[in-house]
Design an enzyme around this catalytic site. Structure first.
Site, PDB file in Angstrom:
ATOM      1  N   LYS A  67      39.526  36.886  31.893  1.00 18.04           N
ATOM      2  CA  LYS A  67      38.589  37.735  32.645  1.00 18.04           C
ATOM      3  C   LYS A  67      38.645  39.171  32.129  1.00 18.04           C
ATOM      4  O   LYS A  67      39.722  39.658  31.749  1.00 18.04           O
ATOM      5  CB  LYS A  67      38.960  37.671  34.128  1.00 18.04           C
ATOM      6  CG  LYS A  67      37.923  38.272  35.072  1.00 18.04           C
ATOM      7  CD  LYS A  67      38.347  38.086  36.536  1.00 18.04           C
ATOM      8  CE  LYS A  67      37.329  38.677  37.500  1.00 18.04           C
ATOM      9  NZ  LYS A  67      37.715  38.495  38.925  1.00 18.04           N
ATOM     10  N   SER A  79      33.987  36.738  41.895  1.00 11.98           N
ATOM     11  CA  SER A  79      33.652  37.507  40.719  1.00 11.98           C
ATOM     12  C   SER A  79      34.098  36.884  39.384  1.00 11.98           C
ATOM     13  O   SER A  79      33.595  37.279  38.340  1.00 11.98           O
ATOM     14  CB  SER A  79      34.263  38.893  40.839  1.00 11.98           C
ATOM     15  OG  SER A  79      35.668  38.826  40.780  1.00 11.98           O
ATOM     16  N   SER A 133      37.688  35.423  44.663  1.00 17.02           N
ATOM     17  CA  SER A 133      37.057  35.525  43.334  1.00 17.02           C
ATOM     18  C   SER A 133      37.512  34.499  42.311  1.00 17.02           C
ATOM     19  O   SER A 133      36.918  34.404  41.238  1.00 17.02           O
ATOM     20  CB  SER A 133      37.270  36.923  42.765  1.00 17.02           C
ATOM     21  OG  SER A 133      36.344  37.825  43.315  1.00 17.02           O
TER      22      SER A 133
END
Lengths: 478, 99
Positions: free
Chosen positions: A67, A142, A166
């Protein structure tokens, strides 16, 4: 089946038996990235072969997606925000250092909502990611890029971060396994902070076995993160047993009321039957402060975010913009102009909301109140865990929604986190595993929660469920 | 007693933007006024809850100040620490004129 559709465990077995080489595995994943990512957009940066390979002894040479909020030395890391454009960290996050030591192969950096602010990956300055199961829909967020990369066979596994769901919600939307470890289980050193008392890094994988493997690599005490817990890391793979006999599992009645889609409820109810047949004992429990969790979370999380994001001021890294005309003073004007240009709408909303709830005159009514409600929510879980080993809930109230469906209505986006945020507020571990598909062919996620540092209980329940259902074997066709 | 909900005005938003060091432009003020109003209206439900005597939780683990031995150890060099800066000179970050 193509190599890129296999799990890490299966790939490691092939490599051990010399039926595949790490190079072949990487090539297979990279081919899929080239074929599919134009459409899926799971990655914001893809490394070349030289940049992908780490120098460690190759004990686990598995291609991984990272990420865009986890620091990798010399690799641009931006939280998918304009304000961090060009930032190349001078150090590795602890999880990256650990991965490098196992010879991990870094495929690229995955897309996310700006600073992890969002539940759809639409708030990225690079544009949205698409769900591999239905490209008109969001992958969740996210960590939507990480979940879509794994579901789209563009990574064997990935790292995400979870502040309010997330990791788990995108895992549910993309039909993969997502784990938020106990707060303190995994070092946050090198994770760019959103809300420091809630953030945790965790694995996104194709099945529960891989989740246990990857957690085993990244977990542990770290002197560089004073909030990491000095608790021994067990061999999580030993918790992968197909047996839940006598395990007591609570079903919170507050989680099955208004707002839950009928198909999600049906899939979760069916999963209860599966685990009952395996010997688990279910009982209805109550988490009475559930209805206040979202409100408390958005006060606490945005207050911490507004403080953490104060560092983006056009001085130490990233973007700088000086206005042509002087308004207040050259320095203040530069701060204000840089931050207006650098932050997207959701980041501004959260900074403003957090600043408001911390500001003089509102602190007691908002921030302090949020922290007190957090205590009540944590106590709810403490009470249930006195008589239960685990709690079972849906991961999200719906399946993946359409791109653009909620982007004009921030509040409705916040409400989609209803089942996940309590685990962050109370610090407990939670895992999302696939538990079926809607009639439109969209994955549904089942969430299991346990006591602090009882990840082994999560793995035991999730693994037993997985071994008795077919969902983890389904692959998106890409 | 439940406190009445405070109405958010454009002036409030301008004030918070100043505290947040963000120079809002165009229709951003109007948009944020509406967004904050909606969100605070939702958050107002906490008023129903009696938290008298409840201790706040700012951190979930029972960890307090963590100390280590105060021995120097390798750290970033000055040029590494300033490598990401928009403007740096002689190992320092350069900012616009302050006074």
């Amino acid at each position: 089946m193509n190599i890129n559709q296999l799990t890490a465990r299966e790939i490691l077995d092939l490599i051990e038996k010399k039926k595949a080489s790490p190079g072949e595995v990487y090539d297979s994943v990279l081919r899929q990235v080239k074929a599919a990512d134009k459409e899926i957009h799971a990655y914001v940066r893809v490394h070349d072969a030289a940049g992908a390979n780490s120098a460690g002894s190759p004990s686990v040479p598995v291609p991984i997606g990272i990420k865009d909020n986890i620091c990798v030395t010399g690799v641009e890391t931006t939280c998918c925000s304009r304000i961090l454009q060009g930032f190349k960290p001078p150090y590795d996050a602890t999880v990256i250092r650990k991965l490098k030591a196992t010879g991990a192969v870094f495929v690229g950096t995955t897309n996310m909502d700006e600073f992890a602010f969002g539940s759809s990956t639409e708030n990225s300055c690079y544009g949205p990611t698409r769900n591999p199961w239905d490209r008109s829909r969001v992958p969740g967020g996210s960590s939507g890029g990480s979940a879509a990369a794994v579901a789209g066979h563009e990574a064997i596994w990935a790292l995400g971060s979870d502040t309010g769901g997330s990791i788990r919600q995108p895992a549910a939307f993309c039909g993969v396994v997502g784990l938020k470890p106990t707060y303190g289980r995994v070092s946050r050193y090198g994770l760019i902070a959103f809300a420091s008392s809630l953030d945790q890094i965790g694995p996104i994988t194709k099945d529960v076995t891989d989740s246990a493997l990857l957690l085993g690599i990244i977990a542990g005490y770290d002197e560089y993160d004073s909030t990491s817990a000095d608790v021994p890391v067990p061999d999580y793979t030993r918790a992968l047993v197909n047996d839940v006999k006598g395990l007591r599992i609570g079903i919170p009645k507050e989680y099955f009321v208004e707002g839950i889609e009928a198909q999600v409820k049906r899939a979760v109810m069916a999963s209860i039957d599966v685990l009952k047949k395996c010997g688990a004992v279910f009982e209805e429990v109550s988490l009475p402060h559930t209805e206040y969790a979202i409100a408390a979370y958005y006060i606490v999380a945005t207050a911490e975010a507004s403080s953490n994001l104060a560092r983006y001021d056009g001085v130490q890294y990233g973007l700088r913009r000086q206005p042509k005309e002087e308004r207040k003073s050259p320095l203040i004007d530069m701060y204000e102009e840089t931050r207006d240009l650098g932050f997207g709408p959701e980041a501004k909303r959260r900074i403003m909301l957090g600043t408001y709830s911390l500001s003089s005159g509102y602190y007691d009514d908002y921030y302090l109140k949020g922290l007190k409600v957090r205590t009540l929510i944590k106590q709810d879980f403490d009470n249930v865990f006195r008589k239960c080993d685990a709690i079972l809930t849906p991961t999200a109230p719906t399946t993946a929604f359409k791109i653009g469906e909620k982007s004009d209505d921030p509040l409705s986006m916040y409400l989609s986190d209803v089942y996940t945020i309590s685990a962050n507020l109370s610090g407990i571990p939670a895992i999302s595993v696939p538990c079926g598909f809607s009639t439109e062919g969209l994955p549904v996620g089942l969430q299991v929660l346990a006591k602090p540092f009882a990840e082994e209980t999560l793995f035991r329940v999730a693994y037993t469920y997985e071994q008795n259902t077919p969902w983890h074997k389904k692959r998106a066709s890409l | 007693m439940t406190k009445p909900l405070k109405v958010i005005t454009g002036d409030d938003v301008r004030y918070i933007a100043g505290l947040s060091r963000i120079h809002l432009q165009g229709d951003e003020i109007q948009q944020l006024t509406k967004n904050l109003e909606d969100i605070l209206h939702y958050v107002h439900k906490l008023e129903k809850l009696d938290v008298h005597g409840v201790e706040p939780t700012s951190h979930v683990l029972p960890i307090h100040s963590v100390y280590r031995e105060d021995h120097p150890r390798p750290s970033l060099k000055q040029d590494e620490a300033t490598a990401g800066a928009v403007e740096a000179r002689n190992g320092f970050f350069k900012v616009p004129k302050v006074i």
